[in-house]
Design an enzyme around this catalytic site. Structure first.
Site, PDB file in Angstrom:
ATOM      1  N   GLY A  45       0.816  -1.224   0.000  1.00 41.22           N
ATOM      2  CA  GLY A  45       0.000   0.000   0.000  1.00 41.22           C
ATOM      3  C   GLY A  45       0.841   1.261   0.000  1.00 41.22           C
ATOM      4  N   CYS A  46       1.910   1.250   0.776  1.00 43.13           N
ATOM      5  CA  CYS A  46       2.773   2.432   0.876  1.00 43.13           C
ATOM      6  C   CYS A  46       3.546   2.654  -0.422  1.00 43.13           C
ATOM      7  CB  CYS A  46       3.714   2.303   2.064  1.00 43.13           C
ATOM      8  SG  CYS A  46       2.829   2.246   3.633  1.00 43.13           S
ATOM      9  N   THR A  47       3.956   1.567  -1.060  1.00 38.78           N
ATOM     10  CA  THR A  47       4.646   1.680  -2.345  1.00 38.78           C
ATOM     11  C   THR A  47       3.690   2.249  -3.386  1.00 38.78           C
ATOM     12  OG1 THR A  47       6.133  -0.133  -1.799  1.00 38.78           O
ATOM     13  CG2 THR A  47       5.879   0.394  -4.138  1.00 38.78           C
ATOM     14  N   ALA A  50       3.248   6.016  -2.571  1.00 37.61           N
ATOM     15  CA  ALA A  50       4.454   6.791  -2.887  1.00 37.61           C
ATOM     16  C   ALA A  50       4.652   6.908  -4.396  1.00 37.61           C
ATOM     17  CB  ALA A  50       5.680   6.151  -2.236  1.00 37.61           C
TER      18      ALA A  50
END
Length: 151
Positions: A45-47, A50
């Site tokens: 999710g963070c990738t 970002a």
């Protein structure tokens, strides 16, 4: 409860992925900020989040904004994350969650994960948009819409 629209952001300083000191005082009064708090470098999710900020980065800079990602990961972790995904923006290491607490970013998923929250801050340092959602999508479009409202 998190910061809300109209609140002034707290002053803070942290170290970025290059080992440089970042101080909010150097930006407030000069340009809008898009500050996104995310749980962890390299997670799916963070990738996704970002990389979405990366893919829209020019739209943010064209509006004069500085994009800043903040998580509890180390400078070294941020450096690898930024390098691997060619992230052009500032990543700040909030290893003690000091800034996360200043912004009152709440934990998510049964209080186990650091929350995912995005703030758009005008030139004067006032919050014009706050979005709290663990889903990675939606943060970028909302942030761009908020920026458009002030430019």
């Amino acid at each position: 409860m998190s910061l809300e629209v109209g609140d002034k952001i707290p002053e803070f300083s942290l170290i970025d992925q290059q080992g440089n000191s970042f101080d909010s005082k150097d930006y407030v009064g000069k340009k809008p900020l898009v500050i996104f708090f995310y749980p962890k470098d390299g997670t799916p999710g963070c990738t996704k989040e970002a990389c979405s900020f990366r893919d829209s980065y020019e739209e943010f800079t064209d509006r004069g904004a500085e994009v800043i990602g903040i998580s509890a990961d180390s400078e070294s972790s941020h450096r690898k994350f930024a390098s691997r995904y060619k992230l052009p923006f500032i990543l700040l290491a909030d290893t003690k969650n000091k800034v996360r607490r200043l912004f009152k970013v709440e934990k998510a998923l049964f209080n186990l994960l650091p929350g995912r929250e995005t703030y758009v801050v005008d030139k004067e340092g006032r919050v014009i948009m706050a979005f709290n959602n663990m889903g990675a999508s939606g943060h970028i479009t909302r942030a761009l819409k908020a920026l458009k409202s002030i430019s």
